[in-house]
Design a protein around this motif. Sequence first.
Motif, PDB file in Angstrom:
ATOM      1  N   LEU A 136     -19.206   8.862  -9.250  1.00  0.00           N
ATOM      2  CA  LEU A 136     -19.407   7.568  -8.544  1.00  0.00           C
ATOM      3  C   LEU A 136     -20.899   7.367  -8.197  1.00  0.00           C
ATOM      4  O   LEU A 136     -21.574   6.235  -8.667  1.00  0.00           O
ATOM      5  CB  LEU A 136     -18.666   7.584  -7.456  1.00  0.00           C
ATOM      6  N   VAL A 137     -21.267   8.298  -7.697  1.00  0.00           N
ATOM      7  CA  VAL A 137     -22.894   8.252  -7.271  1.00  0.00           C
ATOM      8  C   VAL A 137     -23.880   8.125  -8.724  1.00  0.00           C
ATOM      9  O   VAL A 137     -24.556   7.275  -8.670  1.00  0.00           O
ATOM     10  CB  VAL A 137     -23.394   9.516  -6.270  1.00  0.00           C
ATOM     11  N   TRP A 161     -22.954   7.112 -11.481  1.00  0.00           N
ATOM     12  CA  TRP A 161     -22.937   5.622 -12.193  1.00  0.00           C
ATOM     13  C   TRP A 161     -23.472   4.647 -11.505  1.00  0.00           C
ATOM     14  O   TRP A 161     -24.223   3.804 -12.028  1.00  0.00           O
ATOM     15  CB  TRP A 161     -21.256   5.496 -12.149  1.00  0.00           C
ATOM     16  N   VAL A 162     -23.491   4.696 -10.240  1.00  0.00           N
ATOM     17  CA  VAL A 162     -24.214   3.544  -9.317  1.00  0.00           C
ATOM     18  C   VAL A 162     -25.897   3.740  -9.433  1.00  0.00           C
ATOM     19  O   VAL A 162     -26.530   2.834  -9.404  1.00  0.00           O
ATOM     20  CB  VAL A 162     -23.784   3.764  -7.993  1.00  0.00           C
ATOM     21  N   VAL A 221     -27.271   4.825 -11.988  1.00  0.00           N
ATOM     22  CA  VAL A 221     -27.669   4.662 -13.556  1.00  0.00           C
ATOM     23  C   VAL A 221     -27.735   3.018 -13.556  1.00  0.00           C
ATOM     24  O   VAL A 221     -28.621   2.662 -14.193  1.00  0.00           O
ATOM     25  CB  VAL A 221     -27.220   5.544 -14.197  1.00  0.00           C
ATOM     26  N   ARG A 222     -26.523   2.740 -13.353  1.00  0.00           N
ATOM     27  CA  ARG A 222     -26.308   1.083 -13.666  1.00  0.00           C
ATOM     28  C   ARG A 222     -26.534   0.125 -12.590  1.00  0.00           C
ATOM     29  O   ARG A 222     -26.689  -1.131 -12.825  1.00  0.00           O
ATOM     30  CB  ARG A 222     -24.761   1.211 -14.371  1.00  0.00           C
ATOM     31  N   GLY A 223     -26.492   0.516 -11.217  1.00  0.00           N
ATOM     32  CA  GLY A 223     -26.561  -0.270 -10.074  1.00  0.00           C
ATOM     33  C   GLY A 223     -27.935  -0.933 -10.043  1.00  0.00           C
ATOM     34  O   GLY A 223     -28.839  -0.424 -10.450  1.00  0.00           O
ATOM     35  N   ARG A 224     -28.076  -1.908  -9.515  1.00  0.00           N
ATOM     36  CA  ARG A 224     -29.417  -2.674  -9.167  1.00  0.00           C
ATOM     37  C   ARG A 224     -29.358  -2.913  -7.734  1.00  0.00           C
ATOM     38  O   ARG A 224     -28.658  -4.058  -7.269  1.00  0.00           O
ATOM     39  CB  ARG A 224     -29.916  -3.688  -9.869  1.00  0.00           C
ATOM     40  N   LEU A 256     -25.927   6.709 -22.883  1.00  0.00           N
ATOM     41  CA  LEU A 256     -24.907   6.085 -23.408  1.00  0.00           C
ATOM     42  C   LEU A 256     -25.145   4.571 -23.878  1.00  0.00           C
ATOM     43  O   LEU A 256     -25.883   3.757 -23.327  1.00  0.00           O
ATOM     44  CB  LEU A 256     -23.807   5.866 -22.151  1.00  0.00           C
ATOM     45  N   ALA A 292     -25.244   0.643 -24.854  1.00  0.00           N
ATOM     46  CA  ALA A 292     -24.729  -0.633 -23.557  1.00  0.00           C
ATOM     47  C   ALA A 292     -23.618  -1.366 -24.699  1.00  0.00           C
ATOM     48  O   ALA A 292     -22.593  -1.922 -24.118  1.00  0.00           O
ATOM     49  CB  ALA A 292     -25.824  -1.372 -23.407  1.00  0.00           C
ATOM     50  N   GLU A 293     -23.732  -1.084 -25.797  1.00  0.00           N
ATOM     51  CA  GLU A 293     -22.843  -2.197 -27.033  1.00  0.00           C
ATOM     52  C   GLU A 293     -21.551  -1.968 -26.463  1.00  0.00           C
ATOM     53  O   GLU A 293     -20.689  -2.812 -26.439  1.00  0.00           O
ATOM     54  CB  GLU A 293     -22.935  -1.964 -28.162  1.00  0.00           C
ATOM     55  N   GLU A 307     -19.637  -0.842 -24.017  1.00  0.00           N
ATOM     56  CA  GLU A 307     -19.317  -1.196 -22.670  1.00  0.00           C
ATOM     57  C   GLU A 307     -19.449  -2.770 -22.747  1.00  0.00           C
ATOM     58  O   GLU A 307     -18.379  -3.734 -22.202  1.00  0.00           O
ATOM     59  CB  GLU A 307     -20.240  -0.725 -21.551  1.00  0.00           C
ATOM     60  N   GLU A 308     -20.245  -3.317 -23.329  1.00  0.00           N
ATOM     61  CA  GLU A 308     -20.605  -4.895 -23.753  1.00  0.00           C
ATOM     62  C   GLU A 308     -19.264  -5.322 -24.248  1.00  0.00           C
ATOM     63  O   GLU A 308     -18.643  -6.321 -23.691  1.00  0.00           O
ATOM     64  CB  GLU A 308     -21.740  -5.167 -24.058  1.00  0.00           C
ATOM     65  N   PRO A 352     -14.302  -3.534 -14.814  1.00  0.00           N
ATOM     66  CA  PRO A 352     -14.871  -2.565 -14.397  1.00  0.00           C
ATOM     67  C   PRO A 352     -14.324  -1.231 -14.384  1.00  0.00           C
ATOM     68  O   PRO A 352     -14.611  -0.295 -14.837  1.00  0.00           O
ATOM     69  CB  PRO A 352     -15.814  -2.710 -13.205  1.00  0.00           C
TER      70      PRO A 352
END
Lengths: 276, 277
Positions: free
Chosen positions: A81-82, A84-85, A87-90, A167, A169-170, A172-173, A182
Motif C-alpha cells: 500500500l505504501v 503503491w501510494v 509511486v502512483r499517488g500525487r 510497470l 502504464a498501458e 493498467e490504463e 482501482p
Amino acid sequence: MNGRFVRPNPLPGFGPAFGVTLAWVALIVLIPLTALALRPWSLGITGVLASLESPRVLAALKLSFGASLAAAAINVPLGLLVAWVLVRGRFPGRQLADALVDLPFALPTAVAGIALTTLYAPNGWIGGLVAPFGIDLAYAMPGIMVALVFAGLPYVVRTVQPVLMDLPAEVEEVAATLGARPPQILVRVVLPAILPALLTGFGMAFARAVGEYGSVIFIAGNMPGLTEIAPLLIVIRLEQFDYAGAAVLALAMLMLSFTMLGAVNLLQQRLARRAR
Amino acid sequence: MNPRFPPVPIVAVLAALAALGGLVLLPVAALFAEAAGQGLGRALAAFDDPDSLAAIRLTLLVAAISVPVNTLGGLAASWCIARFRFTGRGVLLTFIELPLSVSPVISGLVWVLLFGAQGWFAPAVDRLGVQVIFATPGLVLATLFVTFPFVVRQLVPLMQAQGSEEEEAALTLGASPWRMFWHVTLPNVRWALLQGVLLLNARAMGEFGAVTVVSGRIRGQTLTMPLQIEALYNDFQAPAAFAMAGLLALLALVTLAARAWLEWHTRRGTDKTMATA
C-alpha cells in the motif's frame, strides 16, 4: 593472473584488489562464521540436542520465528500500500513521506526500542488510549509485533517500489478503460507482476525480524517462556559464560532462517520465471 | 510521473499516510516530546556526566576505525566484482552480503567465540597481552561485521550500470592506473560512495545488539552511546537516556536528509552518463 581464473580484461589492479578483498572477507566474515559453525559440536551431538531441548529454548525459538513470520506477513500488504501510494499517488509531501520510509532502517535499534516503549506503554500516547480497557500493548505480544512490523516495513516498500515504477502504464490504463475499479486493478493486474518482488521483501523483512534485538527487548517484557525472544536468550547464555550453549542456539537460528530464506528464494525464482 | 496511470483513490493515500505516520513518525515524535519535556537544561546536563562523555568518545573512536576499514575493503571488492568476471564471483558477493541476514547478537557472538575463553585466537592475544572481548577491539570487530556490506551494495549496481568505457579510454590515453582511479573511477561513483559511507557511519554509531555481546558493560569504559542509553534507561535515569536517544535520533534524521540529497545527485550523475553513452 591466470587467464582461466579471471577473464582477460584491459583494466588494471585485479590482483591487489582481489587480495585485499579476500583478506577483508576472510578476517571479518568467514573465520568468525566458521568458528560459529564448529563451536557447538564441542558439546557432542547429544550435548547439542540437550541444549536445544529445554522448554525455554523451544519457546523462544517458537516466539521468534512465529512472530517474525506474522510481522513479515503484515508488512506485505502494508508495504505494498505504501509503495503503491508513493509511486502512483500525487499529493503534497510525497517526497517527505518517501524519506520517512527509511527511518526504521536508519534509527538505532535501542533508540527505536525506547521510542516505541514510550508510545505504547500504559502511560504513553497510544498505550494510554487502550489501558482503561485493560489491554496491554507494551510488555506483551502486541508490543513485540509492533516492534517487528516497524523494523521490517522499509524492506518491503524498497523492494516493491522500483518494480512498481517500471510497470508499463498501458496495461493498467486498458484495465481502467474496460471498467476495472482501482482495487480490481491492484489485485488482478498489478499484483501478479510484483509478486516476486513482494516475496523478496517478505523474506528480507522476516530475516530482519528474526534477528532483531534492540527494538524488541525494551518493549517485550522478556518473560522466560512467554515474551523472551531467541536473540535475548543468546545474550543471557553468554552472560552466564555458557559460550557453547549460546553458539548452539545461534547456529540453530541461522540454519532455520537460511532454510526459510532459501525456500522463499526458490519460490521467488519460480514466480519470476512464470511472469516472464 | 505518468499522467495516464489511473488515479490512486484518496482513501488509499490517507491509509498509507496514516500507516507511515502512526507506525514510523509517531514513535520518533514521542521520543523527542519526552526528551524536550524534561527541559533543555536537564537534557544538556545529561551530557555533563563523565560516563556519558566517555560513551560519546568511545562511539566516535569505534566509528573512526570501522568506517575507513569497511570503506577501503568495499572499494577493493566493488572494483573486482563490478569490473571483472572471475570464478567464484557470485559466491564472493554472497559472502559479502551474508552479514545482512545474521542477527546482530550473533554478529557479536562470533567474536566472543574467537577471542573469549577457549577461543581459537584467545591464547595468541593473551600472549600479546591484548584484551579483545570486553574492550574496545571487540567493539570495533563487532561493528565491522554488522556494517560490512554497506559500501559494496551502493557501488556495485552503479559501477555495473556505468560500464568501464571511460576507464578504458583513460588507460588508452596513457593514464597510469592510479591516475585513472583518482580522476575517472572515484569521481564517477563519489555520490554513491558518500551515501554508503553515511549509512555505514550511522549504523556504526547506532549499533546495539552486536556490541551488547562483546562489551561486558563496564561503565565509562566499554559503553558506546546506545549501550549507555540502555544503562541509563534501566537505572531509571530517564531524562539522561532520552537526551542521548534524542541525539542519536537526530543523527539518523540528518543521515536520511543527506542521503536523499545525495540520491538526487547520483540520479543526475547516471542520467548524464547515460546521455553521453
